[in-house]
Structure formats: C-alpha cells, structure tokens
Write an enzyme that holds these catalytic residues in place. Sequence first.
Site, short mmCIF file in Angstrom:
data_model
loop_
_atom_site.label_atom_id
_atom_site.label_comp_id
_atom_site.label_asym_id
_atom_site.label_seq_id
_atom_site.Cartn_x
_atom_site.Cartn_y
_atom_site.Cartn_z
N GLU A 17 0.87 -1.17 0.00
CA GLU A 17 0.00 0.00 0.00
C GLU A 17 0.91 1.22 0.00
O GLU A 17 1.47 1.58 1.04
CB GLU A 17 -0.93 -0.01 1.22
CG GLU A 17 -1.83 -1.24 1.30
CD GLU A 17 -2.81 -1.33 0.15
OE1 GLU A 17 -2.97 -0.34 -0.60
OE2 GLU A 17 -3.44 -2.38 -0.01
N CYS A 34 -1.74 9.34 2.54
CA CYS A 34 -1.34 8.71 1.28
C CYS A 34 -2.36 8.93 0.18
O CYS A 34 -2.00 8.95 -1.01
CB CYS A 34 -1.06 7.22 1.48
SG CYS A 34 -2.48 6.28 2.08
#
Length: 465
Positions: A214, A248
């Site tokens: 991720e 993110c």
Amino acid sequence: MNTLNPDLVDTHARLQAAWRVLKPDLAQRRADLQRLRAAFRARQSAMDAAIAADFGHRSTHENLIAETLIVLAEIDHALAHLRRWSRPRGAAVGWRLWPASAKLRPMPVGVVGIIAPWNYPVNLALVPLVSAVAAGNHVFLKPSEHTPRTSEWLRDLLADVFPEDRVAVALGGADVGAAFASLPFDHLLFTGSTAIGRRVMAAAAPNLTPVTLELGGKAPAIVCPDYELDTAASRITTGKWFNAGQTCIGVDYALVDRARRDAFVAEIVRQLHARYGDIKGNPDYTRIINDAQFARLAGYVAQARVAGATVIAPFGDGDAATRLLPPVLVIDPPPSLRLMHEEIFGPVLPVLSYGSLDDAIACIAALERPLAMYPFSHSRANVDRLVDGTLAGGVTINDTLLHFGAQGLPFGGIGPSGMGAIHGKAGFDTFSKLLPVFRQRRFAVTDMLRPPYSRIDRVIRWLAR
C-alpha cells in the site's frame, strides 16, 4: 532465514509453531476481535496522548476520525460478516466434468507480517491486523520508528489482548524493519512510500513471500467546469489539509478549468481562514511528524519561489522549531519542480489550470498511476471520461478520501501506488488461501477417458470441438 536478528527469527518461529499446532477457529477469531475492540476503546485517551506526543501536536478530532472510527468500523464489519466470509464458496466445474462439483475454501495462510507507517500509526497497523486475525492467521507487527510512543502503545495493547504466540510486535528502527521484511512470512503487508516498498519487495523475494504493498503517489482532484467552486474548494481543502496533508490518499494537486482558476484559489484561501483562523494556536491543525519531513516540504516551497512560481501562504511561513507548516498554494508551477513529480505528503497544494478535460487527463497520465483520484462533476460523461482515461487505485467522485472508509470497497493501488488490496472482505481474502476443492462423484463420465482412446475417439473429439 535472517541470522542477524535472532530475536525476530525466534519470535517468528514461535508464532509459526503455535499456528501449526492450533489454528484459530471461527469462535476464537470472533473472541479475539471482540477483546481487541473492548481493549481499544478503553485505551483511547492514552492513544491520543501518544500520537500527539509523537507529532508534537495532532488534532484529537483527527485521531478520533482517522484512527478510532476507522478501526472500530473495521472490527465491527469483520464481526458482522466473518461467518459468511469463512464459508466455502461455490465454483463451477463446467458441463464436461459433470457430475463433479467444486468449492473454494478460505484457508488461513499462517503467519502474516505487517509493516505499518507513521502517518496514521494505529489505523494502518490495526486495520490489516483485523483482517489477518479474522482470516485465522497469527500476526507479527512492525510499527513505525517515527512514532515510538504510539508503537509502544500498540505493543502494550496487543500484549493485553493476544497471547505472545498469536500476535507479536517488533520495535526498532530501519535496521529492524529491513530484517523484518526478510523473514519467511506466509504473507507480508507493507504500507509506506514507493521507494521503501521496492526494498521490502526485494527483501521478501528470496523467500517467495507474497506481498501486498500500500504505497502512495500523486493523487489529483479535477474540478470540471460544471461543478460549483465553493463545494469543490471546501471538499478539496478537507482532503488536502487533514492531518496537515500527511495522507497517502490526500489530494496531491488540483486541476481547475483555466477560466475559474483564480476564483478557485480565492475560495481555497477563504476556506482555510474560516477553518484555522489563528493557526499557531489552533488545536485542529496537525504538526509535521519530524524535522526531516519539515525540511523536505520547506525545500519544495523554497524551490518553487526560486523558480518564480506564484506561492500563496495565507498564514505566513512555518516554524521549524515546532514543526508547524501552514498551508501553502503553488499556482501553475513549472513541471520541473520536485513537488510536481514527487509525492508531496504535506500541506503544500499545487493548483494547475487546464484548457480541456483531455489536457487534464494528459497531465494525470504523464505521472505515475496514483493511489486515488477525485473527479468533481455533475456530468456522468465528464466523470466517465476521467475515470476511463486514467487508472488510479481508487476513486471518490465529488468528494475526497471517503472511499477509504467504505469497508465494502477494496483499498489498494496499482503499479507504483501499490499492489493487492485490504479492507473488509478484500482484506480477509488477501490473508487467506482460497483453496480449490474438486469433488468427484461415485459414478462419473470421466471414468471413460482412458486408453485405449480409439474406443472413445468420437466422444473425445466431440468434447474438444
């Protein structure tokens, strides 16, 4: 096997040996998740204090939204659906193999390694842990060294909930992280930067450890000409400056139709003043995690000024001593600037103007595939053009960030923004082996498929037609 860190090797071996002797059944998994939920709720104030101390200051309400709410929702979703996820799933075998049948049985894989980042140090540690535990695995967690107080809080929390041979926590710096990634896990999840993700994948490769990455990337928000500027500016402001931009999937840059660029910038500035006022004393504005990150972000702004870009700092310059970096907007920056080809991961927002949607799509396509994308338009045709013309890890239409909180949606990137998916059923499946099981009947037509083939030549040719 790593011989340079015997503590890690021994802990992994203990977790693996215990899992082989007694794999957690469905009742055990449910009990574990229920205990985790109760213990997590009971330690909220300590978590808030630990995160605030690690950041220098982080909004208590952002902790509640991004850590507490997300983790509890993930646990509740797993508890509500665990029995159904765990059932064998029907699978077709095709009429040629009649009357056989087949199932896919979700099986735990063993010991799952989780390397968590610093920006959401609890959420991004516990959400995948919930999936791994729900799937019946043991877990070895490596939280970030950049949030040491929160990492210790996580260690103490999990030690109170799980036996040491079911869940373990490794504390330490980058050297420990590198050794951790090289352990022979049955699955390894890493959340962090693309650069470190490459190293993690390389460290896992000798063991052929399956990895889920991720990562990040430059997530764009695209405001189409038909969409209201005030609403777009409000939601983009939320998606950019939540956690001071250290997200993110946060908005990395905004694309606005050229005729409304200046009005959009003015509305963003108005939104910022309305939200933060006297930003130095505002409890809702989070600090930058450490000196190195502050210097990196300040360097982006300095380079933009030197290049002659228009830089708007509504609250003035930052304070390195307290790591307070107020919001900054950079208007139509040159593409050569670092902030235009590196993930910003902070409170600096480039605003780019475009002439047509094709121009906007070309701008997005010129960069690596992002982890998220945020189209703003009331026109389905506009949204479809943007979604079809690009490829991101996930999309929220007419808002930002929210697809992350939808447990029914898989969360993950593509290419440089990651591989694999977590959250909800996707996380359960990631940490499971969907075992194909084929069952033959007592009497089967396929018993005829044996030499001498000349006697069934016509049948084989008919089947293969």
